[in-house]
Design a protein around this motif. Structure first.
Motif, mmCIF file in Angstrom:
data_model
loop_
_atom_site.group_PDB
_atom_site.id
_atom_site.type_symbol
_atom_site.label_atom_id
_atom_site.label_comp_id
_atom_site.label_asym_id
_atom_site.label_seq_id
_atom_site.Cartn_x
_atom_site.Cartn_y
_atom_site.Cartn_z
ATOM 1 N N GLU A 1 0.813 -1.212 0.000
ATOM 2 C CA GLU A 1 0.000 0.000 0.000
ATOM 3 C C GLU A 1 0.847 1.262 0.000
ATOM 4 O O GLU A 1 0.371 2.339 -0.374
ATOM 5 N N GLN B 1 -3.185 3.657 -5.504
ATOM 6 C CA GLN B 1 -4.183 4.346 -6.322
ATOM 7 C C GLN B 1 -5.080 3.338 -7.058
ATOM 8 O O GLN B 1 -6.293 3.543 -7.184
ATOM 9 N N ARG B 2 -4.486 2.238 -7.512
ATOM 10 C CA ARG B 2 -5.236 1.270 -8.314
ATOM 11 C C ARG B 2 -6.091 0.343 -7.449
ATOM 12 O O ARG B 2 -7.224 0.013 -7.810
ATOM 13 N N GLY C 1 -6.770 0.797 -4.041
ATOM 14 C CA GLY C 1 -7.117 1.424 -2.769
ATOM 15 C C GLY C 1 -8.343 0.830 -2.106
ATOM 16 O O GLY C 1 -8.304 0.459 -0.917
ATOM 17 N N PRO C 2 -9.479 0.683 -2.806
ATOM 18 C CA PRO C 2 -10.672 0.092 -2.180
ATOM 19 C C PRO C 2 -10.453 -1.341 -1.695
ATOM 20 O O PRO C 2 -11.000 -1.743 -0.672
ATOM 21 N N VAL C 3 -9.628 -2.106 -2.426
ATOM 22 C CA VAL C 3 -9.351 -3.483 -2.010
ATOM 23 C C VAL C 3 -8.561 -3.501 -0.704
ATOM 24 O O VAL C 3 -8.871 -4.270 0.225
ATOM 25 N N GLN D 1 -8.529 -1.190 1.568
ATOM 26 C CA GLN D 1 -9.385 -0.717 2.647
ATOM 27 C C GLN D 1 -10.359 -1.805 3.107
ATOM 28 O O GLN D 1 -10.585 -1.984 4.318
ATOM 29 N N ALA D 2 -10.915 -2.537 2.163
ATOM 30 C CA ALA D 2 -11.840 -3.617 2.530
ATOM 31 C C ALA D 2 -11.110 -4.717 3.287
ATOM 32 O O ALA D 2 -11.625 -5.250 4.290
ATOM 33 N N GLU E 1 -7.383 8.017 9.120
ATOM 34 C CA GLU E 1 -6.321 8.467 8.221
ATOM 35 C C GLU E 1 -5.067 8.906 8.957
ATOM 36 O O GLU E 1 -4.123 9.389 8.332
#
Length: 391
Positions: free
Chosen positions: A48, A55-56, A58-60, A62-63, A126
């Protein structure tokens, strides 16, 4: 009935997540999954930090972090709930046992690993400092590695000697930097103009790193550098030797103390000294059994003593059944045709109710032991005389 059922589940959870005895499939699956999750978390934190991947994916990331936090929180809660079943806290009341466990280093690491979840709930997810807390999960691996636990104990035991090595290293560094400043400051004032400037060169040389950004150019400076380099080898070898020796001693000591405490609890061996108990330990054989495995069959004469290193064994006697856990023993041996039993009137059957590790002293080894140790043989004969209570 409900309280008994709850206690049974608490014991089972303890065996699954905290004990992990033998080859229990559930415990192995839980421990293996947690180890993989910890490693995946550390890898995710590292990946990360790469801007393109962050950037590519990021959601993965975070999950995955959210799922991991929930799992780690549930793990911490389960360990805290099952703490009264831990052998170290079993003598305490439930609340005090949980508090004592919460104050232990492994529990503190578990708690810190879940702190980012609390920050996220308050909208503070954050904060950069949370990265360090997430990296603390790496140290959770120490719970699943007896070797890492032994290494930590060795470092703790030798902390004074290691601190002394550090003090000596600082002294040698200061001396080398001072001498190098004296002989090189005129030739290289920008690199050795002050002692603090020379200290950078000294510590890099003593640790054998040698970046090459600072080096002497005078004959006297090169002589000082040569001596400093040799001293660096000595300074590195000293703590390595201390840690290696302490590590080996800690592994041997831990195995000896655990086994010694079980053997010393047997009335037959309770009056022996450490040297004689060490002789008994040489005749013990390790045996691992699965949950539900029969250790001794009904109607089969007992010809061995069984020490429970971990797990649980249920023994059947004419007056009922009882459960023995780690640290207890059972069985029967004979000496001069006199039976010596651990329980009276005797055991008809013994079944492992959880994956169990046993240390076994059988009849043949017992005879060899008593032949080798006349004092032990005389002690056992005295206990086994008619009219004397048997152990």
């Amino acid at each position: 009935m409900a309280a008994s059922s709850l206690a049974g589940w608490r014991r089972r959870v303890h065996l699954w997540i905290d004990h992990g005895a033998g080859d229990d499939a559930v415990a192995a699956w839980i421990h293996g999954s947690l180890v993989l999750l910890i490693c995946a978390n550390v890898l995710a934190i590292v990946l990360e930090s790469i801007p393109q991947l962050a950037q590519r994916f990021g959601p993965v990331f975070q999950a995955f972090e959210a799922v991991s936090l929930v799992i780690f929180a549930l793990e911490y809660a389960a360990r805290l709930w099952a703490a009264p079943e831990h052998a170290r806290y079993r003598a305490l009341k439930a609340a005090r046992a949980r508090f004592a466990y919460a104050m232990s280093l492994p529990a503190i690491i578990d708690l810190l690993a879940t702190v980012p979840l609390a920050f996220a709930l308050f909208g503070l997810g954050e904060l950069k400092v949370l990265l360090l807390l997430r990296l603390l999960r790496f140290f959770k691996l120490g719970r699943y590695s007896p070797g890492m636990a032994s290494l930590a104990a060795a470092l703790s035991a030798e902390r004074k000697a290691l601190f002394a090595c550090f003090v000596v290293l600082m002294g040698v560094m200061l001396m080398a930097a001072s001498v190098m400043h004296l002989v090189e400051h005129e030739a290289q004032p920008e690199k050795f103009g002050t002692i603090p400037d020379a200290m950078w060169w000294a510590i890099i040389t003593l640790t054998t790193v040698g970046y090459g950004d600072v080096f002497p150019i005078t004959i006297a400076g090169k002589a000082v550098a040569a001596v400093t380099a040799v001293l660096g080898l000595v300074m590195l070898a000293l703590p390595v030797g201390i840690v290696a020796t302490a590590f080996a001693q800690e592994i041997h000591r831990r195995e000896f103390v655990v086994t010694w405490s079980m053997i010393a609890s047997v009335p037959l061996f309770g009056q022996l000294d450490a040297v004689e108990i060490a002789e008994v330990m040489q005749f013990l054989r390790a045996r691992t059994v699965k949950a539900g495995a029969v250790v001794t069959h009904e109607g089969e004469p007992l010809q061995a003593f069984y020490f429970i290193a971990s797990g649980e064994v249920e023994i059947a006697q004419p007056d009922g059944r009882s459960t023995l856990d780690e640290g207890h023993f059972f069985g029967a041996l004979t000496l001069d045709d006199v039976a010596i039993t651990s329980h009276s009137p005797g055991i008809s059957e013994a079944v492992a109710t959880a994956p169990t590790k046993l240390l076994v002293l059988d009849q043949i080894d017992f005879r060899a032991l008593t032949a080798r140790s006349p004092r032990l043989a005389a002690h056992i004969r005295a206990l086994a005389r008619p009219g004397r209570p048997r152990p």
